[in-house]
Design a protein around this motif. Sequence first.
Motif, PDB file in Angstrom:
ATOM      1  N   GLY A  72      48.993  32.055  26.270  1.00 51.23           N
ATOM      2  CA  GLY A  72      50.105  32.572  27.064  1.00 51.23           C
ATOM      3  C   GLY A  72      49.699  33.166  28.390  1.00 51.23           C
ATOM      4  O   GLY A  72      50.565  33.530  29.189  1.00 51.23           O
ATOM      5  N   LEU A  73      48.393  33.273  28.647  1.00 50.17           N
ATOM      6  CA  LEU A  73      47.978  33.834  29.938  1.00 50.17           C
ATOM      7  C   LEU A  73      48.182  32.790  31.021  1.00 50.17           C
ATOM      8  O   LEU A  73      47.770  31.639  30.852  1.00 50.17           O
ATOM      9  CB  LEU A  73      46.496  34.223  29.893  1.00 50.17           C
ATOM     10  N   PRO A  74      48.776  33.161  32.132  1.00 50.28           N
ATOM     11  CA  PRO A  74      48.852  32.202  33.226  1.00 50.28           C
ATOM     12  C   PRO A  74      47.436  31.842  33.684  1.00 50.28           C
ATOM     13  O   PRO A  74      46.573  32.719  33.715  1.00 50.28           O
ATOM     14  CB  PRO A  74      49.586  32.960  34.338  1.00 50.28           C
ATOM     15  N   GLU A  75      47.195  30.596  34.005  1.00 56.08           N
ATOM     16  CA  GLU A  75      45.831  30.160  34.339  1.00 56.08           C
ATOM     17  C   GLU A  75      45.224  30.999  35.448  1.00 56.08           C
ATOM     18  O   GLU A  75      44.047  31.343  35.418  1.00 56.08           O
ATOM     19  CB  GLU A  75      45.803  28.676  34.721  1.00 56.08           C
ATOM     20  N   GLU A  76      46.044  31.357  36.446  1.00 59.76           N
ATOM     21  CA  GLU A  76      45.496  32.085  37.600  1.00 59.76           C
ATOM     22  C   GLU A  76      45.102  33.519  37.248  1.00 59.76           C
ATOM     23  O   GLU A  76      44.404  34.176  38.015  1.00 59.76           O
ATOM     24  CB  GLU A  76      46.461  32.051  38.794  1.00 59.76           C
ATOM     25  N   GLY A 110      30.547  37.767  29.614  1.00 64.46           N
ATOM     26  CA  GLY A 110      29.967  37.507  30.931  1.00 64.46           C
ATOM     27  C   GLY A 110      31.014  36.992  31.905  1.00 64.46           C
ATOM     28  O   GLY A 110      31.941  36.280  31.518  1.00 64.46           O
ATOM     29  N   THR A 111      30.855  37.345  33.179  1.00 63.14           N
ATOM     30  CA  THR A 111      31.740  36.819  34.236  1.00 63.14           C
ATOM     31  C   THR A 111      30.886  36.048  35.239  1.00 63.14           C
ATOM     32  O   THR A 111      29.665  36.199  35.245  1.00 63.14           O
ATOM     33  CB  THR A 111      32.463  37.957  34.988  1.00 63.14           C
ATOM     34  N   PRO A 112      31.505  35.268  36.126  1.00 67.67           N
ATOM     35  CA  PRO A 112      30.709  34.480  37.070  1.00 67.67           C
ATOM     36  C   PRO A 112      29.823  35.339  37.974  1.00 67.67           C
ATOM     37  O   PRO A 112      28.766  34.884  38.399  1.00 67.67           O
ATOM     38  CB  PRO A 112      31.780  33.746  37.887  1.00 67.67           C
ATOM     39  N   ASP A 113      30.217  36.574  38.285  1.00 64.25           N
ATOM     40  CA  ASP A 113      29.371  37.408  39.153  1.00 64.25           C
ATOM     41  C   ASP A 113      28.765  38.597  38.408  1.00 64.25           C
ATOM     42  O   ASP A 113      28.265  39.533  39.035  1.00 64.25           O
ATOM     43  CB  ASP A 113      30.164  37.878  40.387  1.00 64.25           C
ATOM     44  N   ASN A 114      28.809  38.548  37.098  1.00 66.54           N
ATOM     45  CA  ASN A 114      28.224  39.592  36.231  1.00 66.54           C
ATOM     46  C   ASN A 114      28.889  40.957  36.370  1.00 66.54           C
ATOM     47  O   ASN A 114      28.385  41.957  35.852  1.00 66.54           O
ATOM     48  CB  ASN A 114      26.715  39.766  36.484  1.00 66.54           C
ATOM     49  N   LEU A 157      38.625  44.724  36.573  1.00 67.53           N
ATOM     50  CA  LEU A 157      39.322  45.995  36.371  1.00 67.53           C
ATOM     51  C   LEU A 157      40.609  46.041  37.176  1.00 67.53           C
ATOM     52  O   LEU A 157      40.567  45.961  38.410  1.00 67.53           O
ATOM     53  CB  LEU A 157      38.428  47.173  36.822  1.00 67.53           C
ATOM     54  N   GLY A 158      41.728  46.151  36.502  1.00 63.64           N
ATOM     55  CA  GLY A 158      42.983  46.379  37.217  1.00 63.64           C
ATOM     56  C   GLY A 158      44.007  45.284  37.011  1.00 63.64           C
ATOM     57  O   GLY A 158      43.953  44.503  36.050  1.00 63.64           O
ATOM     58  N   GLY A 159      44.942  45.225  37.951  1.00 61.22           N
ATOM     59  CA  GLY A 159      46.070  44.312  37.831  1.00 61.22           C
ATOM     60  C   GLY A 159      45.687  42.885  38.190  1.00 61.22           C
ATOM     61  O   GLY A 159      44.680  42.640  38.847  1.00 61.22           O
ATOM     62  N   THR A 160      46.504  41.972  37.722  1.00 58.69           N
ATOM     63  CA  THR A 160      46.338  40.563  38.085  1.00 58.69           C
ATOM     64  C   THR A 160      47.533  40.223  38.972  1.00 58.69           C
ATOM     65  O   THR A 160      48.402  41.051  39.197  1.00 58.69           O
ATOM     66  CB  THR A 160      46.379  39.684  36.824  1.00 58.69           C
ATOM     67  N   GLU A 217      39.500  53.479  45.323  1.00 55.51           N
ATOM     68  CA  GLU A 217      38.639  52.681  46.208  1.00 55.51           C
ATOM     69  C   GLU A 217      37.459  52.044  45.447  1.00 55.51           C
ATOM     70  O   GLU A 217      37.177  50.857  45.603  1.00 55.51           O
ATOM     71  CB  GLU A 217      38.113  53.642  47.290  1.00 55.51           C
ATOM     72  N   ARG A 218      36.826  52.857  44.626  1.00 57.28           N
ATOM     73  CA  ARG A 218      35.615  52.410  43.926  1.00 57.28           C
ATOM     74  C   ARG A 218      35.868  51.208  43.005  1.00 57.28           C
ATOM     75  O   ARG A 218      34.970  50.386  42.767  1.00 57.28           O
ATOM     76  CB  ARG A 218      35.100  53.583  43.104  1.00 57.28           C
ATOM     77  N   GLY A 219      37.101  51.101  42.498  1.00 55.20           N
ATOM     78  CA  GLY A 219      37.387  50.023  41.551  1.00 55.20           C
ATOM     79  C   GLY A 219      37.853  48.744  42.222  1.00 55.20           C
ATOM     80  O   GLY A 219      37.873  47.679  41.585  1.00 55.20           O
ATOM     81  N   ARG A 220      38.221  48.833  43.510  1.00 52.99           N
ATOM     82  CA  ARG A 220      38.867  47.670  44.149  1.00 52.99           C
ATOM     83  C   ARG A 220      38.013  46.407  44.218  1.00 52.99           C
ATOM     84  O   ARG A 220      38.539  45.315  44.046  1.00 52.99           O
ATOM     85  CB  ARG A 220      39.377  48.060  45.535  1.00 52.99           C
ATOM     86  N   PRO A 221      36.697  46.532  44.455  1.00 58.60           N
ATOM     87  CA  PRO A 221      35.909  45.278  44.503  1.00 58.60           C
ATOM     88  C   PRO A 221      35.919  44.532  43.175  1.00 58.60           C
ATOM     89  O   PRO A 221      35.525  43.364  43.124  1.00 58.60           O
ATOM     90  CB  PRO A 221      34.486  45.766  44.818  1.00 58.60           C
ATOM     91  N   PHE A 222      36.374  45.171  42.125  1.00 58.42           N
ATOM     92  CA  PHE A 222      36.291  44.547  40.794  1.00 58.42           C
ATOM     93  C   PHE A 222      37.649  44.035  40.310  1.00 58.42           C
ATOM     94  O   PHE A 222      37.832  43.758  39.128  1.00 58.42           O
ATOM     95  CB  PHE A 222      35.645  45.543  39.807  1.00 58.42           C
ATOM     96  N   SER A 223      38.563  43.898  41.265  1.00 60.22           N
ATOM     97  CA  SER A 223      39.882  43.372  40.911  1.00 60.22           C
ATOM     98  C   SER A 223      39.758  41.989  40.274  1.00 60.22           C
ATOM     99  O   SER A 223      39.030  41.126  40.782  1.00 60.22           O
ATOM    100  CB  SER A 223      40.741  43.263  42.177  1.00 60.22           C
ATOM    101  N   PRO A 224      40.478  41.752  39.169  1.00 58.52           N
ATOM    102  CA  PRO A 224      40.461  40.405  38.572  1.00 58.52           C
ATOM    103  C   PRO A 224      40.944  39.348  39.555  1.00 58.52           C
ATOM    104  O   PRO A 224      40.626  38.167  39.407  1.00 58.52           O
ATOM    105  CB  PRO A 224      41.431  40.529  37.390  1.00 58.52           C
ATOM    106  N   GLU A 225      41.682  39.770  40.572  1.00 58.23           N
ATOM    107  CA  GLU A 225      42.244  38.792  41.505  1.00 58.23           C
ATOM    108  C   GLU A 225      41.182  38.119  42.370  1.00 58.23           C
ATOM    109  O   GLU A 225      41.472  37.150  43.059  1.00 58.23           O
ATOM    110  CB  GLU A 225      43.312  39.458  42.373  1.00 58.23           C
ATOM    111  N   ARG A 226      39.939  38.645  42.322  1.00 57.98           N
ATOM    112  CA  ARG A 226      38.899  37.976  43.122  1.00 57.98           C
ATOM    113  C   ARG A 226      38.609  36.569  42.608  1.00 57.98           C
ATOM    114  O   ARG A 226      38.004  35.764  43.300  1.00 57.98           O
ATOM    115  CB  ARG A 226      37.619  38.819  43.175  1.00 57.98           C
TER     116      ARG A 226
END
Length: 430
Positions: free
Chosen positions: A248-252, A348-352, A356-359, A396-405
Amino acid sequence: MPAKGGAVLVTSFRPPRPGVPGAGDGVRAGTPDVLVIGGGIIGLVVAWRAAERGLRVTVVDPEPGGGAARVAAGMLAAVTELHHGEEELLELNLASSARWPAFADELADAAGVGDGSALGYRRCGTLAVALDADDRAELRDLHALQTRCGLQARWLTGRECRRLEPMLAPGVRGGLRVEDDHQVDPRPVVDALLIAAERAGVVFVRREARGVWSRSGRVGGAVLADGARLAAGRVVVAAGSRGGRLEGLPEEARPPVRPVKGQVLRLRMPTGIPFLSRTVRAVVRGSHVYLVPRESGELVIGATSEEQGWDTTVTAGGVYELLRDAHELVPGLTELPLVEAVAGLRPGTPDNAPLLGGTGTPGLLIAGGHHRNGVLLAPITGDLMAEYLTTGTMPERGRPFSPERFAPVGAGVPGGPGASRVPHPIEEVL
Ligand code: GLY
């Protein structure tokens, strides 16, 4: 929400709390503000912290308190596990490492088990050693990177290493002493999180979630294995390496996590005879091996790193390699009782780095993909996610880790590639 396939009562009604942003927002009374899928260390810390801030939280997991943290050694090793190209992650790791002492005390207190020492929090330092010329060159390279990043690590000769840890093999040719890398015992941490979360009002649904359901493009809750549905204001996917497999998760917005198997051994050190006093680690024949001695007498040896799907079999080869490499560092350990051999899956993720946060999908958040750093990053993950859930703003500290990247370019843009999504397998059409 009328349930297809059977209703599950997840929480008794509690009135929305005045002054708590997000509490009850757009959610029918009686449904939780936040539904966390996954009750491992990350799901529990998010649930506990969010509940402490006044949100009504439910966790769905057949065995909350399980997961990779039950296997993990619990090294808090931001400095010795530094890798090239991961400077942004280093900042997050260091921030979470700095949070650990107070976090451990606070968690132990919330669970009524004393202070952080009850959770095995120990300021023991780490010694990373080299056995041959190649290992030495690799360690020198790590030292140079640590220095460039402003981290404290001191180069020691082989003799100096053995003076610190007399059980080390005569073949140790040098090492790095890192005073700021410590350890915690993940099992009591997870047990304490379960109690603290329950005390803070978190409701546990001890069932398997097979996916999420959506209505009009918004994720509205979880679908259980038997098809029953749970509704919530927002859903946090904290399902570790399983996160990307939820239906049920949207692919994006699907978390790009893969399982990275780690096999770990637990031995028992003799009482009254000093064996090891700090974490010792090395790269032996290209594989990382570490030995984490606990005050309880447990000695944890880890860990393999295998990409073989969702298999958690303990293999003869895995155990052999761990013992062989650990024995090269500390020959005397073959005399110790072997208490446990166990395997878990790192997400594991592609960038290790974690997610964190919203999609881009309304109602859907992710706290996952912590890979080798789940225990280390637990305190900061709880802080950041609770802040985001209560204020709608990621610090601020969490923003680079947004799942939207990882979202495809154009996702959410009308006409963009991510916009022409396939229908979700579980989507309510009203
Ligand atoms: N951070 C240690 C491991 O993942 O094995």
